[in-house]
Each structure stands twice: as C-alpha cells, then as structure tokens.
Design an enzyme around this catalytic site. Structure first.
Site, PDB file in Angstrom:
ATOM      1  N   ARG A 294      55.961  -3.831 -17.496  1.00 21.12           N
ATOM      2  CA  ARG A 294      56.083  -4.677 -16.195  1.00 21.12           C
ATOM      3  C   ARG A 294      57.599  -4.507 -15.749  1.00 21.12           C
ATOM      4  O   ARG A 294      58.068  -4.421 -14.623  1.00 21.12           O
ATOM      5  CB  ARG A 294      55.368  -5.909 -16.494  1.00 21.12           C
ATOM      6  CG  ARG A 294      53.856  -5.534 -16.444  1.00 21.12           C
ATOM      7  CD  ARG A 294      53.304  -6.959 -16.468  1.00 21.12           C
ATOM      8  NE  ARG A 294      51.720  -6.578 -16.408  1.00 21.12           N
ATOM      9  CZ  ARG A 294      50.796  -7.659 -16.331  1.00 21.12           C
ATOM     10  NH1 ARG A 294      50.953  -8.798 -16.461  1.00 21.12           N
ATOM     11  NH2 ARG A 294      49.427  -7.205 -16.065  1.00 21.12           N
ATOM     12  N   TYR A 434      50.334  -0.218 -10.158  1.00 20.51           N
ATOM     13  CA  TYR A 434      50.063   0.140 -11.685  1.00 20.51           C
ATOM     14  C   TYR A 434      50.875  -1.002 -12.578  1.00 20.51           C
ATOM     15  O   TYR A 434      51.584  -1.534 -12.160  1.00 20.51           O
ATOM     16  CB  TYR A 434      50.282   1.497 -12.200  1.00 20.51           C
ATOM     17  CG  TYR A 434      51.750   2.507 -11.940  1.00 20.51           C
ATOM     18  CD1 TYR A 434      52.942   1.627 -11.750  1.00 20.51           C
ATOM     19  CD2 TYR A 434      51.889   3.551 -12.040  1.00 20.51           C
ATOM     20  CE1 TYR A 434      54.137   2.261 -11.754  1.00 20.51           C
ATOM     21  CE2 TYR A 434      53.003   4.365 -11.943  1.00 20.51           C
ATOM     22  CZ  TYR A 434      54.019   3.602 -11.858  1.00 20.51           C
ATOM     23  OH  TYR A 434      55.281   4.224 -11.584  1.00 20.51           O
ATOM     24  N   GLU A 435      50.299  -0.973 -13.851  1.00 19.30           N
ATOM     25  CA  GLU A 435      50.807  -2.149 -14.691  1.00 19.30           C
ATOM     26  C   GLU A 435      50.629  -3.510 -14.131  1.00 19.30           C
ATOM     27  O   GLU A 435      51.102  -4.347 -14.314  1.00 19.30           O
ATOM     28  CB  GLU A 435      52.566  -1.906 -14.810  1.00 19.30           C
ATOM     29  CG  GLU A 435      52.812  -0.742 -15.934  1.00 19.30           C
ATOM     30  CD  GLU A 435      51.959  -0.803 -17.559  1.00 19.30           C
ATOM     31  OE1 GLU A 435      51.561  -1.836 -17.843  1.00 19.30           O
ATOM     32  OE2 GLU A 435      51.835   0.368 -18.003  1.00 19.30           O
ATOM     33  N   GLY A 436      49.442  -3.671 -13.379  1.00 15.13           N
ATOM     34  CA  GLY A 436      49.001  -4.662 -12.788  1.00 15.13           C
ATOM     35  C   GLY A 436      49.490  -4.769 -11.516  1.00 15.13           C
ATOM     36  O   GLY A 436      50.872  -5.047 -11.323  1.00 15.13           O
ATOM     37  N   GLN A 441      50.212  -9.726 -10.987  1.00 17.57           N
ATOM     38  CA  GLN A 441      51.416 -10.396 -11.527  1.00 17.57           C
ATOM     39  C   GLN A 441      51.404 -12.010 -11.140  1.00 17.57           C
ATOM     40  O   GLN A 441      51.935 -12.755 -11.728  1.00 17.57           O
ATOM     41  CB  GLN A 441      52.562  -9.880 -10.817  1.00 17.57           C
ATOM     42  CG  GLN A 441      52.570  -8.080 -11.038  1.00 17.57           C
ATOM     43  CD  GLN A 441      52.543  -7.768 -12.697  1.00 17.57           C
ATOM     44  OE1 GLN A 441      53.519  -8.551 -13.490  1.00 17.57           O
ATOM     45  NE2 GLN A 441      51.868  -7.059 -13.149  1.00 17.57           N
TER      46      GLN A 441
END
Lengths: 596, 596
Positions: A294, A434-436, A441
């Site tokens: 992240r 992407y990656e949350g 977040q």
C-alpha cells in the site's frame, strides 16, 4: 528526448531536512548509507530513470503488452530495460544482504522507487509485485523455500506475483474459492485468479506466483485461506527453471491505463504449490505485506503527480496564448495567467506535500525495523500503521487530481493522446483501486487504526501537531503565520472527527464509516500541511542563514502558504461532512435510487 | 441490451416543478408545447435514446471513426442512426418554424438533448455543432444564405461545423491566421483549422463549415476576424450539393475519449467562402452563439453524470462483497456499504442539482427570447448570462467527478474497458476543455459577468436567495432546516467573494482572477443547493398533501440534505480560498518552478 527529470533537489531536501536520513543512516545495519553512497545512488537512479525507462513510457502505452496462445510479449524495449535493471543491481536495493540484497534503508529505496515509477509506472509494477512476493517469503517461508527462491528474486532474475483476487472475491477475500489439495510435500492448486499484475510476461527466467487458496478442510471465510508458492517453472535440483507448472495465463485485460503492464487472468489446474507459513494463516501474512504494498501504491500517486506536473509545467512555459493581465502587450506563455499558475501550484504543492509525508513514513519504517529501542520501535510502528492508509488513499487521489490538472493545463492538446498528458490520468486512475480502494483504506483508517485502539495513536499525532504549532509560533514570517492558523484549524477538524468516530463506531458503525473517505482526505491534507510547514520552518532558517539556494527556500515558504489557503482551508468543511454528513448517507432506501 | 434509461420522473419533476414548463408554454410561439405533446416527445426521445443511440455507445468507442485518404468513416451503425434521427424529426425540434423547425421551447429541447447525449455523447456532437452553425446563420446570414442552407440544416440533411481553433490560436482567437481573399461575390479561404468536431464524416449529404478568417486589410487581433460559410460541396442552383470545395480533412485526432466523434484537422486551400454578417464582426457573432454552445456542453456534464450514475448504481445493486456493518450475516450487494452509498449519493445529488440548474436556465432563455415584457426579458437575459459559465464550468467538472466516482464504485472492474465505466470518464474529460476551458468560463464569470457590471446581477441573485431563505424558514422538516443553514452560509460565501472580486478586479486583476475557478465552483454548489432546496420544499408539500410518489419526494428531501452536508459544507473553505488564497498563487516566480 527525456520527458522526466528526477526532482533531485526536492528529494534531497526531504530526505535530509524532513525525513532524517542522517539519523536513519545511524541505525544498525544501515552503516553503508553514507551521504556519498546515497548521493551516488540517487544520481545513478535518476539517469537510469530518464535514459532507460522514460523513453519507453509512451511507446509502451501505445503498444501495450500482447497475449498470444498463453504467452505475453511486453512492449518493445521492456525486456532489454529489465535486463539493465537487474544488471544494475536495482532490484536488490532494499533487501537484506542475507539473500544478496544491498540492505539500504527503505527511505533511500523510496526515493529510487519514486524515480523509476515516475519514469515508467507500467514497468515499475513488475519489481513492485516481486518485492511483495519476496516479503511474503522472507516473512513466512521455510528455509528450503527461501533457499530456492529468494536469491533469484532479490536479484530480479525471477519475478513475483500476488494472486489474491477472483471474479467473485475482490475487496472481500473471504469469498476466495481456489482449492489446494495436499499431495505429499506439496499441494495441487486449482482455480482462477484475475487482475494478476505481470502474471505472465517475457522479461524474466521464471515467475513465482504467491497464491491464496483453501485446503480441503479449511473453515469458511478469511480464517480458511492459506498462502502458496506456485512457480511458473518448477525449479530443478540445481536451482534452474525446469518443468512447466500448471499455472497458465488465459488472457490479459484491456484496460484504461498501464497498458504495458500485463494484467493476467491466471488459471491453475493442479499446479504444484508449496505452503508458505502455516495452513489457514494466509491472510495474516498478506496483511503484514500489505503495508509495504500500500505504501508503494501511495508512492505511485506521488510519482505520477510529479511526472504530470513536469509535463504541464513545460507546456505552460512554452505555450503562448493571451496577454498578461497586468502588463498587457504581447502574447505571453500561459504560465503568466493566474488560473494556469493556480493549477500548477495545486500540482506542485500537493506533490511536494505527498512526497514529504511518504518519505517521513518510510523513515519511520526504517526506525521500527532496525532500532534496538523497543518503545521507539513501537511508537514508529504505530505511526506507520496510522499513516499507511493516508499515504495510500490520499496520495493516489491526489495523483489522479494532479494528472487531471495536467490534462487541463494542456487545454485541447491534453485530450490528444500524442501529447502524453492523458496517459498519466489513465495510468493514475488504477491507483485508488488496487491494493484496496480508497474506501477500503478509509475503513482501515477509521476502524482498525483509530476506533479499535480508542484513538491513541491519532491523538498522539495531534499532540505532535500541538508541539509543532508552538514552533510555528516563533516564526516571524507572515506566510508561515497563515499556515500556522490553518494548520491549527485542520488539527481541530481532525480532533472533532476523531471524537465523532470514537463515539459512533460501536453503536452506529454506518455513521462512523459514512464519512471515512472525507476523513481520510482531511488527514491527508493536515498531514501534508504539517510537512510543508516543517519545510517552511527549515527554509526560513536557511534564508536567515543565507545558506543554500535562497530562491528554492523562498519558493518552499510560498508553496506552504498556497497549500494553507487552497487545501488546508477545506478542513472545517470536511469535518462538518464527517460529523454531520453521516445522517444523510444511508437515508435514501436502496429501492429509491432511480425510481423511474 | 440498453444501458441507459432516461430519468423521466426526475426530468418531469424538474420541468414542471422547478423550471416552470407551464409558464413557458404560455409564451407567444410555444402554444404547441401542451403537456400532452411534451409528454409524447419525452417518451419518444427516451425510446430513441435507449433503442437506437445507446447500443452504439460502446461499440462506437471501441471502433472509433476512421480516416482514409481524406474520407472519414464513422463507426458501424452511426450512419443509419443518423438517418433515423433526421427521419424522426429530432434535428428540427428546437428551431424556428420559418425554416422547417418545430419551434418547441429550449426547455423541452434541453430534456431531449440530455437524453441523446447520455445515450451517446459522441453521436450527439454532430447535431450540437450543427445547431451552432444554424444559430450563426439565423443571427447574421443574408437571406440568400439562409435560403440556401437553413432548411437543409434544420432538417439535419446537411450538418454544420465551427472552425475556430488553429494550432497557435486556441483560447486566444486574436491569433487566428486563416486568410479570406475577396473574389467577386465570395471569398477564397486558405489556412489550417484544428479540433474540428465532425469536420468530415459520412452521415450527411453535405457539411457546412463556419470558418473564422481574416480579410487582407483586417486589423490585428480580435477586431479583424470575419465569419464565413464554407460548404464541403458547393450548392448547385437547384440547391443540391455540387462541386467539391477546397475544404479538406487532412487527418483526425487520436483522442482520450469521444472516439466515435471525428475531430478533424481541416485544410482550406482557396476554398469558396461566403461572408456571414459584416466584415470584422465574426467574433461578436461567435460570442452570441457561444452561450448556446456552452450551455450544451454544460448539459453534456449532466448527461454523462446521469449515465455514469445509472451504470454504477446497477453494479452496486448486483455486486456482492462484504457483510452489512450492522446486521452482519451473509454477503450483501455493495450498495449496502456506507462508502459506496456515499459515492452513489454524491453522484445522484450532484447530477440532480446540475440538471435542475441547467433546466431553470433553459427556461429563462425561453422567457427572454419570447416574452413581450422588456424588463422581464432583460432580467432573464442577465440571469442566463451570469449562469452560463456556471452551467458550463460546474456541470462539466461535476460530470468528470461523477464519472470518476462511477469507475471507483466498480472497483477493479471499473478499470477494465469492457465494463464501460472508464469510457464515461474518458468522454467526460473533454467537456471542461472545449467551448472554453473551466478557467475561461471562470474568467468570463468574474470579469465580464460580475466585475464589468459592478456585480449587479449576482447581487440580484443573492437577493433571490435571501427571499428563498424566508420560504425555507417556514418548513418544519429538520433536513430542510439543515439545508437552509448551509445555503445561507453558501450565499454569505458568495457575497464575500463577490466583494473581493469587485474590490480587486480593477487594481489587482491577478488577485481577482486567481480564485476564479474556486469561485465558479462555489457558485455552482450554491446554485445547485438552491435548486435542490426548491425541490425539497415542493416535495415537503407533496408529502403533506399525500399526492404523487411519496418515496420519490422523500428521497428528494434526503438528497437535498446530503448535498447540504457534503457539498454546501465546502462553501466557506472556497470563499477563504478566493479571498485569502490569491496572494500565494503568483508568489513563486516563473523561474522557480522545478528548480533542479
């Protein structure tokens, strides 16, 4: 012609004056990070970025990676650039010397990563995913797995991937269905994974897939997910790639941006897989790694913003339209028009703020991984945990905003692909997903990072801001005083929002989470303003001492003032949204949307 | 499968309850706009949009228009759809009966235009540009020109273009270089024009270019520009297209979005052109037409927002991820998650606000063009002039924001082109650029529409808001009271900003214009909040009377409340930026950007 030049002056300023590189270099294990070495690395990375990666950015976007019969060909020049990348030792930069790494601080690696990503975001994703896979193996792999894979991955000869998402399981990994059947010393993995970055490509000898899957007797949900290594080619006894494994790329996606980066649909059919760590603990390993991933995606926001800013600035200095509002006379470069200047200042100030915050967080990562002082480690770890969703969520949202401003500065030319400005917007658009997603977040920030611990860390940070306010109070600079006033209002807005979150998270979670994204934005703006305020104080001193580039320091103070009036000024509106805006978010019933 | 359904319920609500369709229909010349006729038109337009244009939206984007040896082929189906468009009489809808038009109110045409644009923005640009060319000829053409061109253009058999931009002359038309050499009853036009929407295509019998050019003895700058009609095929004596004129399409652009709409580079080589109006008055004709064109582009913002909202909503209702925060249990559609709901409400509330404002402005256009009461006409004209840059600038910026939220709601799928969400963002991105960038709109608002007249019209509007506040005060609904409070703060923010603009425009124009775009956003938010407030009061009455769809009215009030807390809450931050933020915009000297 290179279109990107690393902002070395600002990077050095942030590394040395804000992120404490000198202190980081004193940590055990970082003795090699001398000022001379770091300088040499930055210079070399800057060259590599501008001379090797940048020239492939636009052509890579236009050409895209191409899938044919299970094989993926990356755009012209990518394979050669990747070889230069590994030959130059760039892949090994941030890793432990035990597996061939250079063992440099995260802080230094961050500056290098920013450059490579600015120069070519699509290219940078291959190393980024490899880093994630390396972290997973370092964290939980057996010695045998480490022995087989790590050295080659650290060197970059083998690349890595993260196989999490399935068609029905995106943000919600509880729904993962991929199966892992025990078969002696290994497992047989079967299932389909989507959105696998560099899941298949032609740049490396082997691809090491890290795959989330369920063993036959695993419990439902997130507690039944295990992590496996599934190599494309099964390593032979001598360590070289051998037999082709049953992990195939069925297709790659047709995407809005990052065209050169192949996003694979992976099909696993009784592919040999090796358990990483314990059964059913897969998700917890992923969570540990996720901080790093992240953070890196947050840095993509900074990187794309920097690149977009450089392009827009060059255009604004060159494009002649209209007359100066004050002086009249002949046609002037558009940088002389106040609205263009405002856009450039939005780009500049937010990019610098996001960079400073990211580097400061990287510095804290170095401290907590290396310091022998447990209290210090704990404190820095808590700060990093709090700020990771801010760096990820705010920097990427800012990256999109800055890239879109870059298009706007170009006017009609910004909409023409050949100009290149549009590519930055298209590329940036994935970073908040992407990656949350930003929503994920923000939920992490509000739920896990604030509510779960009763707000201890965020309140600690607010105390730091209070202490900083006292430092700002000593300044005689009127711009710094404006910043001080707005930063204090920002801290107050954070404090009110935190109180609301703590009061509602338990009894009315929908209310607490309804304003999570506006709260994340508020945190980003205040944290960014804090860093620009620190930069302004340093600059005031340098100006008083008449040391260094006086114009640079003077611009730093003006930039902080701009950020105060144009960004920090949003703080009270955002806290009003967080605190009072929750009521209306869920008020319209599901079935009343679009009553036709 | 249709992906767009016209929001007829909201459109009817806005037409009847907010924009005063009943009053408009009483204006002289609009007698045919009976409730039955308008209803039938809306129903038919909705069908045409969903059944004919919408199915070509995605395929048109993927295929794009193609240039080959000077000819442009539009995507499959466009030519046939255009024939259906003209056969159905849609082209003639808003025009004067004198030239075969149906003479319907702008207000009704606006609703139809919204539908066609939502269904297929690329397609809609051909009629839009044709309308502009028709207006130019109606305004200033000789009877002979009108006779030759208008009937065919109103019927849509011949389409029109606007040829303004040249490589060195974008926002700054003073730099136009195209030449017009007198040659008897006509002129010979030579030069290059870029960004010519539908400058060449295969959908109509002829293309009528309206071209800005300079006669040999024209003064420099904007006072030396004349307007010419340059047809692709010179009309024969019988009115049919004859000899090919020297107006050729050299290429079309490779763009971020609106791929189906060909954006031509036009080369004029001694092309026969016919003067429109007087020599050197070309720009003044363009300015008159620009209001209509800018309004239409503002409406594109509404249209793309509506479409993006519908797609995101459908996905949010269908996509299963995560559990309900309150109820737990099984996996739910993502519309149940507060952040997704917040995004949908941002999309819904801003789209409805922007639609209402646009329709109210359209209604005022009808009044000032048709009323016999001169004072009324003057008042409405002033309101329209004030609001055009707001409709154009704010609705398009909002359109981009909403389209980007649409991508975000889709998560990873939003980045995949096949989903369609990304296309809306790509298409929307042009709307803040063409027909004058947001910066140009904001400068027009601050300079021509406010400072030049000492703020008379905007102060008049603030008085209207004050009167409306008294109406809101009578409501007993707590949501409406929140809106009242925030709208009053918004009006106060506008008032403070206006005072600043009036105080600085003369002596420090850079300061007055530095905050022009934040001021435009503030105006949009307050004007949008005003319209949603009006909608809420109407809805409160309908709920009290128990007439109509009670859930629809209840949702209207919740939507207004949401807008108050999530958008109007930004007002004071924006006025702070306008008033105090000007100082720092120009503070960093040109040469200090990117000091390396």
């Amino acid at each position: 012609m290179s279109q990107y030049a690393a902002p070395l002056k600002d990077m050095r300023f942030v590394l040395n004056e804000l992120a404490g590189l000198g202190e980081v270099a004193k940590l055990p294990g970082f003795e090699d990070a001398t000022p001379e070495t770091v300088d040499a690395i930055l210079e070399e990375a800057s060259k590599f970025a501008s001379e090797v990666l940048d020239p492939l950015n636009y052509s890579g976007d236009q050409e895209g990676s191409v899938w044919k019969e299970g094989k993926v060909t990356t755009p012209k020049g990518f394979k050669e650039a990747y070889k230069q990348y590994t030959d130059g030792g760039w892949a090994a930069l941030p890793f432990d010397a035990a597996h061939g790494g250079q063992g440099l601080p995260k802080l230094v690696a961050t500056a290098v990563e920013e450059m490579l990503t600015s120069a070519n975001m699509s290219f940078s994703l291959c190393p980024l995913l490899t880093q994630g896979a390396i972290h997973a193996l370092e964290l939980a792999g057996t010695d045998a797995l480490k022995h087989t894979y790590l050295e080659k991955m650290v060197a970059g000869r083998w690349t890595g991937t993260m196989n999490l998402t399935e068609p029905q399981a995106g943000s919600d990994l509880a729904l993962v269905k991929t199966r892992a059947k025990p078969a002696g010393d290994h497992y047989l993995i079967s299932g389909q994974k989507i959105f696998i970055t560099y899941g298949e490509h032609d740049m490396s000898e082997n691809i090491v897939h890290l795959v989330l899957a369920r063993t036959p007797d695993a419990p439902e949900g997130v507690k039944g997910i295990s992590l496996f290594v599934v190599p494309k080619f099964l390593p032979k006894a001598d360590g070289t790639p051998g037999e082709r494994n049953g992990a195939k790329c069925a297709s790659i996606e047709h995407k809005l941006g990052i065209h050169a980066s192949p996003t694979a649909v992976m099909v696993f059919e009784d592919a040999k897989g090796y358990l990483v760590g314990e059964v059913n603990k897969g998700l917890s390993y992923m969570f540990v790694m996720m901080n790093a991933a992240r953070f890196s995606v947050g840095l993509e926001g900074v990187s794309i913003a920097e690149r977009a800013f450089q392009r827009a600035l060059a255009y604004a200095k060159e494009r002649l339209q209209g007359k100066d509002l004050v002086q009249g006379g002949k046609t002037v470069p558009i940088i002389r028009h106040p609205d263009v200047r405002r856009m450039l200042m939005l780009m500049k100030s937010q990019t610098e703020a996001a960079r400073a915050l990211a580097y400061v967080v990287a510095s804290s990562m170095d401290v907590f991984t290396k310091t022998k002082n447990k209290d210090e480690a704990k404190q820095h770890q808590a700060f990093v945990d709090l700020m990771i969703p801010v760096v990820k969520g705010w920097s990427t949202e800012t990256g999109i905003e800055v890239a879109s401003l870059g298009v706007q500065v170009h006017g009609g030319m910004g909409f023409i692909e050949e100009t290149g400005a549009a590519q930055h917007l298209r590329d940036a658009r994935i970073t908040t997903i992407y990656e949350g997603t930003t929503g994920i977040q923000a939920a992490d920030l509000v739920g896990r990072k604030i509510a779960r611990e009763g707000g201890a860390t965020v309140k600690g940070w607010l105390s730091v801001l209070k202490g900083f306010d006292a430092e700002l109070a000593k300044s005689k600079n009127p711009d710094i005083q404006v910043l001080r006033q707005r930063l204090a209002a920002g801290a107050q807005a954070v404090s009110e929002s935190v109180d609301f979150i703590l009061a509602t998270a338990g009894k009315d979670p929908n209310a607490a989470f309804a304003g999570a994204v506006p709260f994340l934005r508020l945190m980003g703006i205040v944290a960014g303003g804090w860093q620009l305020g620190r930069a302004a104080l340093v600059s005031e001193k340098k100006l008083a001492d008449k040391t260094g580039d006086q114009n640079f320091y003077s611009a730093k103070i003006s930039t902080a003032r701009f950020f105060a009036d144009h960004l920090l000024s949003q703080a009270s509106g955002l806290s009003a949204t967080v605190v009072q805006g929750a009521a209306s978010v869920m008020a319209v019933p599901d079935d009343q949307f679009l009553a036709a």
